[in-house]
Design a protein around this motif. Structure first.
Motif, short mmCIF file in Angstrom:
data_model
loop_
_atom_site.label_atom_id
_atom_site.label_comp_id
_atom_site.label_asym_id
_atom_site.label_seq_id
_atom_site.Cartn_x
_atom_site.Cartn_y
_atom_site.Cartn_z
N UNK A 70 0.79 -1.24 0.00
CA UNK A 70 0.00 0.00 0.00
C UNK A 70 0.82 1.29 0.00
N UNK A 71 1.86 1.38 0.82
CA UNK A 71 2.66 2.61 0.84
C UNK A 71 3.33 2.87 -0.51
N UNK A 72 3.78 1.82 -1.17
CA UNK A 72 4.41 1.98 -2.48
C UNK A 72 3.40 2.48 -3.50
N UNK A 73 2.19 2.00 -3.43
CA UNK A 73 1.14 2.44 -4.36
C UNK A 73 0.82 3.91 -4.10
N UNK A 74 0.74 4.31 -2.84
CA UNK A 74 0.48 5.72 -2.53
C UNK A 74 1.64 6.60 -2.98
N UNK A 75 2.88 6.11 -2.82
CA UNK A 75 4.04 6.88 -3.28
C UNK A 75 4.03 7.02 -4.80
N UNK A 76 3.59 5.99 -5.51
CA UNK A 76 3.46 6.09 -6.97
C UNK A 76 2.46 7.17 -7.32
N UNK A 77 1.35 7.23 -6.60
CA UNK A 77 0.36 8.27 -6.84
C UNK A 77 0.93 9.66 -6.62
N UNK A 78 1.73 9.82 -5.57
CA UNK A 78 2.37 11.11 -5.32
C UNK A 78 3.39 11.45 -6.41
N UNK A 79 4.11 10.45 -6.86
CA UNK A 79 5.07 10.64 -7.95
C UNK A 79 4.35 11.10 -9.22
N UNK A 80 3.21 10.48 -9.52
CA UNK A 80 2.42 10.88 -10.69
C UNK A 80 1.92 12.31 -10.54
N UNK A 81 1.54 12.68 -9.32
CA UNK A 81 1.07 14.03 -9.07
C UNK A 81 2.18 15.05 -9.29
N UNK A 82 3.39 14.71 -8.89
CA UNK A 82 4.54 15.60 -9.09
C UNK A 82 4.88 15.71 -10.58
N UNK A 83 4.73 14.62 -11.32
CA UNK A 83 5.06 14.64 -12.74
C UNK A 83 4.04 15.40 -13.59
N UNK A 84 2.83 15.60 -13.08
CA UNK A 84 1.79 16.27 -13.85
C UNK A 84 2.18 17.68 -14.30
N UNK A 85 2.64 18.57 -13.41
CA UNK A 85 3.04 19.89 -13.91
C UNK A 85 4.30 19.85 -14.79
N UNK A 86 5.14 18.86 -14.58
CA UNK A 86 6.33 18.73 -15.44
C UNK A 86 5.87 18.40 -16.86
N UNK A 87 4.90 17.52 -16.99
CA UNK A 87 4.36 17.19 -18.30
C UNK A 87 3.69 18.41 -18.93
N UNK A 88 3.08 19.23 -18.12
CA UNK A 88 2.46 20.47 -18.61
C UNK A 88 3.53 21.40 -19.19
#
Length: 126
Positions: A70-88
């Motif tokens: 579970x913690x790894x899955x939540x960390x992946x979600x946070x990583x995706x959230x951080x990558x969103x503005x970078x992709x923008x």
């Protein structure tokens, strides 16, 4: 307004819509992944790691996701959230290049380099 100006305006409107979709999809995807990890933690009652420990490297996150921790899955979600503005920022570089606005291409590219450099420093500092 000439036909060329209308075409350029229409292209920019389409690119702005793409940027909006990128941001929306990134936030929704990361929220879903975080909620899945949280739900898994609530169902199992475990985080997948010893108390006070959690994955901090890419390999640890991806190995944990593969093992349904579970913690790894939540960390992946946070990583995706951080990558969103970078992709923008990446999409914005494309938009400015399409508009042939060299100054903003360079400025936005500099912003991307700074973002990547900051993430790299953060990764090394753990």
């Amino acid at each position: 307004m000439t036909d060329e100006e209308k075409k350029r305006h229409q292209e920019m409107t389409e690119i702005e819509l793409v940027i909006g979709h990128v941001l929306r999809i990134g936030v929704i995807t990361s929220a879903v992944v975080i909620i899945l990890g949280l739900g898994l933690a609530l169902i199992t009652g475990k985080t997948g790691y010893p108390a006070g420990s959690f994955p901090t490297t890419f390999s640890a996150i991806f190995q944990g996701v593969a093992a349904f921790k579970p913690f790894a899955i939540m960390m992946l979600g946070l990583f995706l959230l951080i990558l969103t503005p970078v992709l923008r920022v990446v999409v914005s570089i494309y938009a400015f290049a399409k508009e042939k606005d060299k100054l903003y291409v360079w400025i936005t590219t500099l912003v991307l380099v700074i973002l990547v450099f900051a993430m790299w420093i953060g990764y090394l500092g753990k």
